[in-house]
Design a protein around this motif. Sequence first.
Motif, PDB file in Angstrom:
ATOM      1  N   LEU A 104       0.584  -0.855   0.269  1.00 23.61           N
ATOM      2  CA  LEU A 104      -0.051   0.254  -0.018  1.00 23.61           C
ATOM      3  C   LEU A 104       0.615   1.180  -0.570  1.00 23.61           C
ATOM      4  CD1 LEU A 104      -3.018   0.914   0.469  1.00 23.61           C
ATOM      5  CD2 LEU A 104      -2.735   0.777   2.670  1.00 23.61           C
ATOM      6  N   LEU A 105       1.897   1.107   0.804  1.00 25.68           N
ATOM      7  CA  LEU A 105       2.654   2.399   0.732  1.00 25.68           C
ATOM      8  C   LEU A 105       3.382   2.477  -0.429  1.00 25.68           C
ATOM      9  CD1 LEU A 105       3.938   4.443   3.303  1.00 25.68           C
ATOM     10  CD2 LEU A 105       5.565   3.026   3.152  1.00 25.68           C
ATOM     11  N   ALA A 106       3.850   1.536  -0.950  1.00 29.37           N
ATOM     12  CA  ALA A 106       4.784   1.411  -2.389  1.00 29.37           C
ATOM     13  C   ALA A 106       3.579   1.789  -3.806  1.00 29.37           C
ATOM     14  CB  ALA A 106       5.153  -0.031  -2.976  1.00 29.37           C
ATOM     15  N   ALA A 107       2.318   1.231  -3.786  1.00 30.38           N
ATOM     16  CA  ALA A 107       0.938   2.437  -3.978  1.00 30.38           C
ATOM     17  C   ALA A 107       1.112   3.441  -4.271  1.00 30.38           C
ATOM     18  CB  ALA A 107      -0.045   1.619  -4.045  1.00 30.38           C
ATOM     19  N   LYS A 108       0.749   4.487  -2.609  1.00 26.86           N
ATOM     20  CA  LYS A 108       0.783   5.553  -2.645  1.00 26.86           C
ATOM     21  C   LYS A 108       2.143   6.288  -3.176  1.00 26.86           C
ATOM     22  CE  LYS A 108      -2.709   5.818   1.032  1.00 26.86           C
ATOM     23  NZ  LYS A 108      -2.990   5.812   2.252  1.00 26.86           N
ATOM     24  N   GLN A 109       2.935   6.073  -2.664  1.00 27.86           N
ATOM     25  CA  GLN A 109       4.381   6.759  -2.345  1.00 27.86           C
ATOM     26  C   GLN A 109       5.452   6.698  -3.222  1.00 27.86           C
ATOM     27  OE1 GLN A 109       5.410   7.524   1.521  1.00 27.86           O
ATOM     28  NE2 GLN A 109       2.895   8.308   2.142  1.00 27.86           N
ATOM     29  N   CYS A 110       5.199   5.549  -3.788  1.00 30.54           N
ATOM     30  CA  CYS A 110       6.639   4.766  -5.342  1.00 30.54           C
ATOM     31  C   CYS A 110       6.545   5.358  -6.365  1.00 30.54           C
ATOM     32  CB  CYS A 110       6.601   3.272  -4.984  1.00 30.54           C
ATOM     33  SG  CYS A 110       8.722   3.397  -6.066  1.00 30.54           S
ATOM     34  N   GLY A 152       0.009  -2.127 -11.402  1.00 31.82           N
ATOM     35  CA  GLY A 152       0.867  -2.571 -10.768  1.00 31.82           C
ATOM     36  C   GLY A 152       2.114  -3.401 -10.752  1.00 31.82           C
ATOM     37  N   THR A 153       2.308  -2.394 -11.727  1.00 30.80           N
ATOM     38  CA  THR A 153       4.334  -3.228 -12.330  1.00 30.80           C
ATOM     39  C   THR A 153       4.839  -1.526 -11.722  1.00 30.80           C
ATOM     40  OG1 THR A 153       4.233  -2.240 -14.934  1.00 30.80           O
ATOM     41  CG2 THR A 153       2.912  -4.286 -14.344  1.00 30.80           C
ATOM     42  N   CYS A 154       6.253  -1.756 -12.036  1.00 30.87           N
ATOM     43  CA  CYS A 154       7.261  -1.490 -11.898  1.00 30.87           C
ATOM     44  C   CYS A 154       7.802  -0.799 -12.740  1.00 30.87           C
ATOM     45  CB  CYS A 154       8.371  -1.955 -11.075  1.00 30.87           C
ATOM     46  SG  CYS A 154       9.718  -0.952 -10.779  1.00 30.87           S
ATOM     47  N   TYR A 155       7.500   0.432 -12.706  1.00 34.02           N
ATOM     48  CA  TYR A 155       8.472   1.219 -14.263  1.00 34.02           C
ATOM     49  C   TYR A 155      10.035   0.919 -14.748  1.00 34.02           C
ATOM     50  CZ  TYR A 155       3.917   4.159 -14.484  1.00 34.02           C
ATOM     51  OH  TYR A 155       3.447   4.504 -14.438  1.00 34.02           O
ATOM     52  N   LYS A 188       7.639  -5.297  -6.575  1.00 37.98           N
ATOM     53  CA  LYS A 188       7.967  -5.776  -5.446  1.00 37.98           C
ATOM     54  C   LYS A 188       8.906  -4.951  -4.770  1.00 37.98           C
ATOM     55  CE  LYS A 188       7.111 -10.757  -7.657  1.00 37.98           C
ATOM     56  NZ  LYS A 188       8.123 -11.359  -8.692  1.00 37.98           N
ATOM     57  N   PRO A 189       8.211  -4.398  -3.701  1.00 39.99           N
ATOM     58  CA  PRO A 189       9.045  -3.370  -2.600  1.00 39.99           C
ATOM     59  C   PRO A 189      10.382  -4.455  -1.715  1.00 39.99           C
ATOM     60  CG  PRO A 189       6.524  -3.411  -2.005  1.00 39.99           C
ATOM     61  CD  PRO A 189       6.721  -4.337  -3.306  1.00 39.99           C
ATOM     62  N   LEU A 190       9.320  -5.505  -1.148  1.00 41.73           N
ATOM     63  CA  LEU A 190      10.447  -6.270  -0.777  1.00 41.73           C
ATOM     64  C   LEU A 190      11.712  -6.803  -1.494  1.00 41.73           C
ATOM     65  CD1 LEU A 190       8.387  -9.101   0.707  1.00 41.73           C
ATOM     66  CD2 LEU A 190       9.048  -6.503   1.977  1.00 41.73           C
ATOM     67  N   GLY A 191      12.814  -6.090  -1.044  1.00 40.23           N
ATOM     68  CA  GLY A 191      14.286  -5.609  -1.741  1.00 40.23           C
ATOM     69  C   GLY A 191      14.654  -4.616  -2.281  1.00 40.23           C
ATOM     70  N   CYS A 192      13.749  -4.408  -3.012  1.00 39.28           N
ATOM     71  CA  CYS A 192      13.819  -3.097  -3.952  1.00 39.28           C
ATOM     72  C   CYS A 192      14.494  -2.354  -3.434  1.00 39.28           C
ATOM     73  CB  CYS A 192      12.574  -2.557  -4.992  1.00 39.28           C
ATOM     74  SG  CYS A 192      12.641  -0.901  -6.133  1.00 39.28           S
ATOM     75  N   PRO A 193      15.492  -1.915  -4.321  1.00 36.35           N
ATOM     76  CA  PRO A 193      16.713  -0.689  -3.509  1.00 36.35           C
ATOM     77  C   PRO A 193      15.895   1.115  -3.588  1.00 36.35           C
ATOM     78  CG  PRO A 193      17.149  -1.306  -5.301  1.00 36.35           C
ATOM     79  CD  PRO A 193      16.303  -2.309  -5.515  1.00 36.35           C
ATOM     80  N   GLU A 239      13.718   1.349  -0.917  1.00 35.44           N
ATOM     81  CA  GLU A 239      14.194   1.052   0.650  1.00 35.44           C
ATOM     82  C   GLU A 239      14.724   2.323   0.858  1.00 35.44           C
ATOM     83  OE1 GLU A 239      16.854  -2.468  -0.016  1.00 35.44           O
ATOM     84  OE2 GLU A 239      14.956  -3.779   0.808  1.00 35.44           O
ATOM     85  N   ARG A 240      15.379   2.853   0.203  1.00 37.31           N
ATOM     86  CA  ARG A 240      16.263   4.183   0.113  1.00 37.31           C
ATOM     87  C   ARG A 240      15.209   5.198   0.150  1.00 37.31           C
ATOM     88  NH1 ARG A 240      19.251   5.279  -4.397  1.00 37.31           N
ATOM     89  NH2 ARG A 240      18.371   3.463  -4.572  1.00 37.31           N
ATOM     90  N   ALA A 241      14.668   5.247  -0.865  1.00 37.79           N
ATOM     91  CA  ALA A 241      13.277   6.652  -1.206  1.00 37.79           C
ATOM     92  C   ALA A 241      11.881   6.633   0.202  1.00 37.79           C
ATOM     93  CB  ALA A 241      13.008   6.756  -2.390  1.00 37.79           C
ATOM     94  N   VAL A 242      11.440   5.836  -0.252  1.00 34.72           N
ATOM     95  CA  VAL A 242      10.054   5.458  -0.281  1.00 34.72           C
ATOM     96  C   VAL A 242      10.156   4.926   1.604  1.00 34.72           C
ATOM     97  CG1 VAL A 242       7.509   4.291  -0.790  1.00 34.72           C
ATOM     98  CG2 VAL A 242       9.063   5.070  -1.932  1.00 34.72           C
ATOM     99  N   LEU A 243      10.093   3.399   1.475  1.00 34.17           N
ATOM    100  CA  LEU A 243      10.320   3.389   3.156  1.00 34.17           C
ATOM    101  C   LEU A 243      11.181   3.946   4.726  1.00 34.17           C
ATOM    102  CD1 LEU A 243       9.363   0.444   4.295  1.00 34.17           C
ATOM    103  CD2 LEU A 243      11.705  -0.336   4.365  1.00 34.17           C
TER     104      LEU A 243
END
Length: 113
Positions: free
Chosen positions: A7-13, A21-24, A31-36, A39-43
């Motif tokens: 949900l955090l990835a969908a709102k702020q990434c 639902g894909t990553c550009y 897959k936000p788990l393990g995405c650098p 982890e650095r910008a959104v989390l």
Amino acid sequence: MSKKIKLLAAKQCATYNGHNGTCYVTDADCKPLGCPYFERAVLPTDGALEMRYWQARGAVYNDMPTCVQCGQVYQRKSNRQKYCSDCAATKARTRSREAMAKRRANVNDSGEK
């Protein structure tokens, strides 16, 4: 926790494509788990979720407080805080309930103290 992370990835990434639902960046499922980038910008925008995320991935926080009741790592709002926000609310209700029961027990049948 993974629902909150998604949900955090969908709102702020910035790399999340909300249409499918894909990553550009990877053109695959997000897959936000393990995405650098995540982890650095959104989390870091959600401190409590970040602590739980890193704790689940094996990071050790020696200086981070853990809840006395449930054992979760949480972000302190004061130096005397002992409970996470969920357990604090539960504990406050319990204390209030016990105090009111004690107060009612001190009143006799005629309504006098």
